[in-house]
Motif scaffolding. Structure first.
Motif, PDB file in Angstrom:
ATOM      1  N   VAL A  64       0.829  -1.205   0.000  1.00 31.05           N
ATOM      2  CA  VAL A  64       0.000   0.000   0.000  1.00 31.05           C
ATOM      3  C   VAL A  64       0.865   1.256   0.000  1.00 31.05           C
ATOM      4  O   VAL A  64       0.571   2.229  -0.714  1.00 31.05           O
ATOM      5  CB  VAL A  64      -0.942  -0.016   1.220  1.00 31.05           C
ATOM      6  CG1 VAL A  64      -1.694   1.319   1.329  1.00 31.05           C
ATOM      7  CG2 VAL A  64      -1.937  -1.165   1.120  1.00 31.05           C
ATOM      8  N   PHE A  73      -3.942   6.455   3.528  1.00 26.85           N
ATOM      9  CA  PHE A  73      -5.078   6.273   4.430  1.00 26.85           C
ATOM     10  C   PHE A  73      -5.825   7.576   4.704  1.00 26.85           C
ATOM     11  O   PHE A  73      -6.585   7.677   5.661  1.00 26.85           O
ATOM     12  CB  PHE A  73      -4.589   5.645   5.741  1.00 26.85           C
ATOM     13  CG  PHE A  73      -3.897   4.329   5.531  1.00 26.85           C
ATOM     14  CD1 PHE A  73      -4.625   3.183   5.269  1.00 26.85           C
ATOM     15  CD2 PHE A  73      -2.508   4.251   5.546  1.00 26.85           C
ATOM     16  CE1 PHE A  73      -4.001   1.973   5.050  1.00 26.85           C
ATOM     17  CE2 PHE A  73      -1.866   3.039   5.321  1.00 26.85           C
ATOM     18  CZ  PHE A  73      -2.616   1.897   5.077  1.00 26.85           C
ATOM     19  N   ASP A  75      -7.943   8.746   2.498  1.00 19.94           N
ATOM     20  CA  ASP A  75      -9.030   8.717   1.508  1.00 19.94           C
ATOM     21  C   ASP A  75     -10.393   8.452   2.133  1.00 19.94           C
ATOM     22  O   ASP A  75     -11.369   8.219   1.422  1.00 19.94           O
ATOM     23  CB  ASP A  75      -8.740   7.647   0.451  1.00 19.94           C
ATOM     24  CG  ASP A  75      -8.554   6.259   1.067  1.00 19.94           C
ATOM     25  OD1 ASP A  75      -8.571   6.143   2.314  1.00 19.94           O
ATOM     26  OD2 ASP A  75      -8.392   5.293   0.300  1.00 19.94           O
ATOM     27  N   THR A  77     -11.241   5.900   4.046  1.00 21.26           N
ATOM     28  CA  THR A  77     -11.566   4.477   4.259  1.00 21.26           C
ATOM     29  C   THR A  77     -11.157   3.975   5.638  1.00 21.26           C
ATOM     30  O   THR A  77     -11.526   2.869   6.028  1.00 21.26           O
ATOM     31  CB  THR A  77     -10.862   3.604   3.203  1.00 21.26           C
ATOM     32  OG1 THR A  77      -9.441   3.754   3.316  1.00 21.26           O
ATOM     33  CG2 THR A  77     -11.302   3.993   1.795  1.00 21.26           C
ATOM     34  N   ALA A  78     -10.386   4.778   6.389  1.00 21.23           N
ATOM     35  CA  ALA A  78      -9.839   4.304   7.663  1.00 21.23           C
ATOM     36  C   ALA A  78     -10.913   3.908   8.688  1.00 21.23           C
ATOM     37  O   ALA A  78     -10.809   2.837   9.294  1.00 21.23           O
ATOM     38  CB  ALA A  78      -8.894   5.350   8.251  1.00 21.23           C
ATOM     39  N   GLY A  81     -12.505   0.775   7.577  1.00 17.71           N
ATOM     40  CA  GLY A  81     -11.446  -0.218   7.493  1.00 17.71           C
ATOM     41  C   GLY A  81     -11.076  -0.762   8.859  1.00 17.71           C
ATOM     42  O   GLY A  81     -10.885  -1.977   9.031  1.00 17.71           O
ATOM     43  N   VAL A 186     -14.598   1.449   2.838  1.00 19.12           N
ATOM     44  CA  VAL A 186     -13.499   0.520   2.591  1.00 19.12           C
ATOM     45  C   VAL A 186     -13.813  -0.429   1.436  1.00 19.12           C
ATOM     46  O   VAL A 186     -12.917  -1.008   0.834  1.00 19.12           O
ATOM     47  CB  VAL A 186     -13.175  -0.281   3.880  1.00 19.12           C
ATOM     48  CG1 VAL A 186     -14.301  -1.264   4.217  1.00 19.12           C
ATOM     49  CG2 VAL A 186     -11.851  -1.018   3.751  1.00 19.12           C
ATOM     50  N   ALA A 189     -11.918   0.459  -1.615  1.00 16.23           N
ATOM     51  CA  ALA A 189     -10.456   0.495  -1.544  1.00 16.23           C
ATOM     52  C   ALA A 189      -9.873  -0.664  -2.341  1.00 16.23           C
ATOM     53  O   ALA A 189     -10.556  -1.646  -2.636  1.00 16.23           O
ATOM     54  CB  ALA A 189     -10.003   0.417  -0.086  1.00 16.23           C
ATOM     55  N   LYS A 193      -5.243  -2.942   0.261  1.00 16.27           N
ATOM     56  CA  LYS A 193      -5.512  -2.086   1.418  1.00 16.27           C
ATOM     57  C   LYS A 193      -6.595  -2.703   2.303  1.00 16.27           C
ATOM     58  O   LYS A 193      -6.514  -2.642   3.540  1.00 16.27           O
ATOM     59  CB  LYS A 193      -5.932  -0.691   0.975  1.00 16.27           C
ATOM     60  CG  LYS A 193      -6.038   0.297   2.125  1.00 16.27           C
ATOM     61  CD  LYS A 193      -6.660   1.616   1.709  1.00 16.27           C
ATOM     62  CE  LYS A 193      -5.755   2.382   0.770  1.00 16.27           C
ATOM     63  NZ  LYS A 193      -6.302   3.730   0.471  1.00 16.27           N
ATOM     64  N   THR A 194      -7.592  -3.311   1.676  1.00 17.98           N
ATOM     65  CA  THR A 194      -8.647  -3.983   2.437  1.00 17.98           C
ATOM     66  C   THR A 194      -8.065  -5.072   3.319  1.00 17.98           C
ATOM     67  O   THR A 194      -8.397  -5.184   4.504  1.00 17.98           O
ATOM     68  CB  THR A 194      -9.681  -4.594   1.478  1.00 17.98           C
ATOM     69  OG1 THR A 194     -10.233  -3.564   0.656  1.00 17.98           O
ATOM     70  CG2 THR A 194     -10.808  -5.255   2.256  1.00 17.98           C
ATOM     71  N   TYR A 197      -6.038  -3.567   6.338  1.00 12.47           N
ATOM     72  CA  TYR A 197      -6.845  -3.140   7.477  1.00 12.47           C
ATOM     73  C   TYR A 197      -7.155  -4.336   8.377  1.00 12.47           C
ATOM     74  O   TYR A 197      -7.112  -4.232   9.613  1.00 12.47           O
ATOM     75  CB  TYR A 197      -8.165  -2.536   6.985  1.00 12.47           C
ATOM     76  CG  TYR A 197      -8.072  -1.086   6.563  1.00 12.47           C
ATOM     77  CD1 TYR A 197      -7.601  -0.108   7.435  1.00 12.47           C
ATOM     78  CD2 TYR A 197      -8.482  -0.679   5.297  1.00 12.47           C
ATOM     79  CE1 TYR A 197      -7.536   1.223   7.050  1.00 12.47           C
ATOM     80  CE2 TYR A 197      -8.412   0.649   4.905  1.00 12.47           C
ATOM     81  CZ  TYR A 197      -7.944   1.592   5.786  1.00 12.47           C
ATOM     82  OH  TYR A 197      -7.865   2.915   5.413  1.00 12.47           O
TER      83      TYR A 197
END
Length: 305
Positions: A64, A73, A75, A77-78, A81, A186, A189, A193-194, A197
């Motif tokens: 990533v 991170f 974006d 999605t955290a 995620g 997420v 993503a 990245k998925t 997390y």
């Protein structure tokens, strides 16, 4: 025409490629049960899980970072995620604790209620909504798991119910993690990245749980190292990457139903490699699971025919 930033990727019904990939994953995941059990005397299962997720975290974290840079991170999605990672981790912790109180067979039955919770959680999405016939197929498949695994146990009923409840909560966590992935930010993503997390969160929580419960002991042997390499490279990196790519492109409820094949393969590997016994009831349960899978995907099979 580019997809709007807020739009989630469109999922489609299973095709032959997806079905073959999921069955292959079920074979691999079935074998992981043997790998965990085979070196449990040298390393507690929860410690094995923490180690394999740590290795996967390093791999996917670097992926990533290289592909998206320092703002990977930022974006949005955290939050979803981290929630996804929490549900993923709770599944393993609850399933592991369930085995302290109930039998492995009972644990399998209640843990694999996950496809039911996933289907219920996604019913508000038109493309994921199941018809009455497909719900009947899920019922038949789950009944097959019950027939194959649920049997008499000599444990006290109170302890058995405690373990069964923990396994059921593990199944709920697993099912809800798929709902979070399907509906959270997420869900759009990249697959790497998925996975990061989930394995990153799981590394921290499972390592902490192992420390708190005194399960950090590990005796390195050639078999233990091979088992950990298999779990890290094949399970936590390769299979998870394929699985979350599938979840990004295909209907979640259909994919989850096929995951019911995993414990069946686990029993077959246990019989072949560890000498576990298989009885007629298991064969009947496996047949019911396959029947349920075919019922849920009947329309697709008919269309292809």
């Amino acid at each position: 025409m580019t997809q709007p930033a807020h739009a989630l990727p469109q999922r489609r019904p299973l095709d032959l490629r997806a079905a073959i990939l999921v069955v292959a994953l079920c074979v691999v995941w079935g074998f992981q049960q043997v790998a965990l059990k085979g070196v449990a005397a040298n390393a507690a299962p929860v410690m094995q899980l923490a180690i394999r997720f740590a290795g996967a975290s390093i791999f996917f974290g670097l992926w990533v970072l290289v592909s998206e840079g320092r703002r990977a991170f930022a974006d949005g999605t955290a939050p979803s995620g981290l929630l996804l990672g929490l549900m993923f981790s709770l599944e393993f912790i609850l399933a592991g604790q369930a085995l302290v109180h109930t039998t492995a067979a009972h644990s399998v039955v209640f843990l694999y209620t996950a496809p039911i919770f996933t289907a219920l959680g996604l019913q508000f999405l038109p493309e994921e909504r199941l018809s009455p016939l497909q719900w009947a197929g899920i019922a038949v498949a789950f009944f097959g798991i019950v027939v194959a695994f649920l049997g008499f146990s000599g444990r006290p009923i109170a302890e058995l119910l405690t373990g069964d409840l923990l396994a059921l909560l593990g199944g709920l966590s697993w099912g809800l993690s798929n709902v979070v992935l399907r509906r959270g930010r997420v869900g759009r993503a990249a697959a790497a990245k998925t996975v990061f997390y989930q394995v990153g969160t799981a590394t921290l929580l499972l390592a902490a749980f192992a420390a708190l419960t005194g399960q950090t002991q590990i005796e390195l042997s050639s078999m233990t190292i091979l088992a950990l390499l298999f779990q890290t490279l094949v399970i936590a990196i390769s299979s998870y990457l394929i699985w979350f790519w599938l979840l990004r492109h295909y209907l979640t409820s259909r994919l989850m139903l096929l995951s019911l094949l995993t414990p069946l393969f686990g029993v077959l590997f246990g019989a072949a490699l560890l000498g576990d016994r298989i009885d007629l009831r298991f064969g009947l349960g496996a047949l019911l699971v396959l029947t349920g899978v075919l019922i849920v995907n009947f329309r697709l099979l008919l269309r292809r025919a």
